[in-house]
Design an enzyme around this catalytic site. Structure first.
Site, short mmCIF file in Angstrom:
data_model
loop_
_atom_site.label_atom_id
_atom_site.label_comp_id
_atom_site.label_asym_id
_atom_site.label_seq_id
_atom_site.Cartn_x
_atom_site.Cartn_y
_atom_site.Cartn_z
N GLY A 1 0.69 -1.12 0.16
CA GLY A 1 0.45 0.33 -0.38
C GLY A 1 0.94 1.32 0.10
O GLY A 1 0.00 2.36 0.28
N ALA B 1 3.01 3.16 -1.90
CA ALA B 1 2.84 3.87 -3.58
C ALA B 1 4.76 4.47 -3.75
O ALA B 1 5.26 3.59 -4.72
CB ALA B 1 2.17 5.63 -3.90
N LYS C 1 7.23 2.55 -2.37
CA LYS C 1 7.60 1.41 -2.99
C LYS C 1 7.30 0.43 -4.38
O LYS C 1 7.53 -0.03 -5.02
CB LYS C 1 7.19 0.89 -1.85
CG LYS C 1 8.33 -0.97 -0.99
CD LYS C 1 7.31 -2.04 -0.88
CE LYS C 1 7.35 -1.23 0.99
NZ LYS C 1 6.97 -2.27 1.80
N ASP D 1 9.18 -6.75 2.41
CA ASP D 1 8.85 -5.92 3.50
C ASP D 1 10.79 -5.26 3.55
O ASP D 1 11.39 -5.87 3.48
CB ASP D 1 8.96 -6.99 4.56
CG ASP D 1 8.40 -6.06 5.75
OD1 ASP D 1 7.44 -5.73 6.12
OD2 ASP D 1 9.22 -6.00 6.95
N GLY E 1 10.44 7.76 3.19
CA GLY E 1 10.31 7.76 3.30
C GLY E 1 11.89 7.56 4.34
O GLY E 1 11.67 9.64 4.89
N ASP F 1 14.45 8.68 2.98
CA ASP F 1 15.25 8.49 1.83
C ASP F 1 16.58 9.81 2.01
O ASP F 1 17.76 9.61 2.09
CB ASP F 1 14.79 8.60 0.62
CG ASP F 1 14.62 7.43 -0.49
OD1 ASP F 1 15.70 6.27 0.01
OD2 ASP F 1 13.89 7.29 -1.29
P1 ITT Z 1 3.74 -2.09 2.99
O1 ITT Z 1 3.39 -2.94 3.88
O2 ITT Z 1 2.29 -2.02 2.26
O3 ITT Z 1 4.36 -2.56 1.63
P2 ITT Z 1 4.96 -0.35 4.14
O4 ITT Z 1 5.49 1.16 4.25
O5 ITT Z 1 4.17 -1.12 5.18
O6 ITT Z 1 4.15 -0.95 3.15
P3 ITT Z 1 6.53 -2.27 5.14
O7 ITT Z 1 6.29 -2.80 6.64
O8 ITT Z 1 8.18 -3.05 4.17
O9 ITT Z 1 6.07 -1.35 4.07
O10 ITT Z 1 8.18 -0.71 5.39
C1 ITT Z 1 8.87 0.27 4.60
C2 ITT Z 1 9.85 1.48 5.99
O11 ITT Z 1 10.66 1.53 5.25
C3 ITT Z 1 9.49 2.15 4.79
O12 ITT Z 1 7.18 2.83 4.86
C4 ITT Z 1 9.84 3.15 4.52
O13 ITT Z 1 9.99 3.79 6.17
C5 ITT Z 1 10.79 2.64 4.98
N1 ITT Z 1 11.59 1.94 3.96
C6 ITT Z 1 11.55 1.04 3.37
N2 ITT Z 1 12.70 1.07 1.88
C7 ITT Z 1 13.16 2.02 1.64
C8 ITT Z 1 13.57 3.10 0.98
O14 ITT Z 1 14.12 2.91 -0.17
N3 ITT Z 1 13.64 4.57 1.27
C9 ITT Z 1 13.11 5.34 1.96
N4 ITT Z 1 12.64 4.53 2.98
C10 ITT Z 1 12.44 3.25 3.10
#
Ligand code: ITT
Length: 217
Positions: free
Chosen positions: A27, A29, A31, A87, A173, A175
């Site tokens: 969910g 966007a 990602k 994840d 996130g 970044d």
């Molecule tokens: P979904 O579970 O729906 O995929 P989510 O955002 O809850 O969305 P996660 O539980 O995997 O997903 O948490 C990932 C978090 O880690 C994300 O919300 C960012 O805060 C951080 N994150 C992961 N990859 C990142 C990236 O490439 N750049 C910056 N922050 C990142």
């Protein structure tokens, strides 16, 4: 955000996997945009789970891999389609690995990126540059169906450090706070293609593509 996108081109190295629908079990966007880029050329029609009315499951695993499998399994179960989940999170050494698997909701259950980044800066206040080392971790899981006993699992790690102030506007996130030491840029200062080449998610998806090329999918 477009919720359905067909991959544009196929390289000669990519096998034809049947060009079916692949549910992206996310969910987030930011990602989703990265996953779509990184899956480009495989021939799958990537559909976000929200477009199919799928609610995410609880994320109660202790590892990135467990949570990725749970999200992909939930999406596959509810749609009858193969599903891919990611994840991921930021692991900060000076914080004993936090926020880690809790990265998305570090500042609270409904926290957004800004609140999470502010909390991270507060937690690291006074920590000197040399001790602000961190890494992004990503685990991806591809399930052919909800009972797939041999899901494809791939992972990636991107090592860097946390700055004292945000820089850049790309990405999502953490970044803006994450410095890639090789380029001297934050994740939010890198253009999307450069981020994909370096990032935890880019590494994981390239590994997954190698697996797909040899798998009976
Ligand atoms: P979904 O579970 O729906 O995929 P989510 O955002 O809850 O969305 P996660 O539980 O995997 O997903 O948490 C990932 C978090 O880690 C994300 O919300 C960012 O805060 C951080 N994150 C992961 N990859 C990142 C990236 O490439 N750049 C910056 N922050 C990142």
């Amino acid at each position: 955000m477009r919720l359905v996108r067909r991959s544009r081109s196929r390289s000669s190295n990519d096998r034809d996997h049947g060009a079916g629908v692949l549910v992206a079990a996310t969910g987030n966007a930011g990602k989703l945009a990265e996953l779509e880029r990184l899956l480009d050329g495989l021939g799958w029609e990537v559909v976000a789970q929200s477009a199919l009315g799928v609610e995410p499951p609880p994320e109660d695993g202790l590892t990135f891999v467990e949570n990725a499998i749970a999200k992909a399994r939930n999406a596959a179960e509810r749609t009858g389609r193969p599903a891919l989940a990611d994840d991921s999170g930021l692991v900060v050494d000076a914080l004993g690995g936090a926020p880690g698997i809790h990265s998305a909701r570090y500042a609270g259950p409904d926290a957004g990126d800004a609140a999470n980044n502010e909390k991270l800066l507060r937690a690291l206040a006074g920590v000197p540059e040399a001790e602000r080392t961190a890494r992004f971790e990503c685990a991806v899981a591809w399930l052919r169906d909800p009972r797939d006993p041999v899901p494809l699992i791939a992972s990636g790690t991107w090592t860097g450090r946390v700055l004292e102030a945000p820089r850049g506007t790309n990405g999502f996130g953490y970044d803006p706070l994450f410095l890639d030491p090789g380029t001297g840029r934050t994740g939010a200062e890198l253009d999307p293609g450069r981020k994909d080449a370096l990032s935890h998610r880019g590494q994981a998806l390239r590994e997954l593509r190698r697996m797909l090329a040899g798998a009976a999918i």
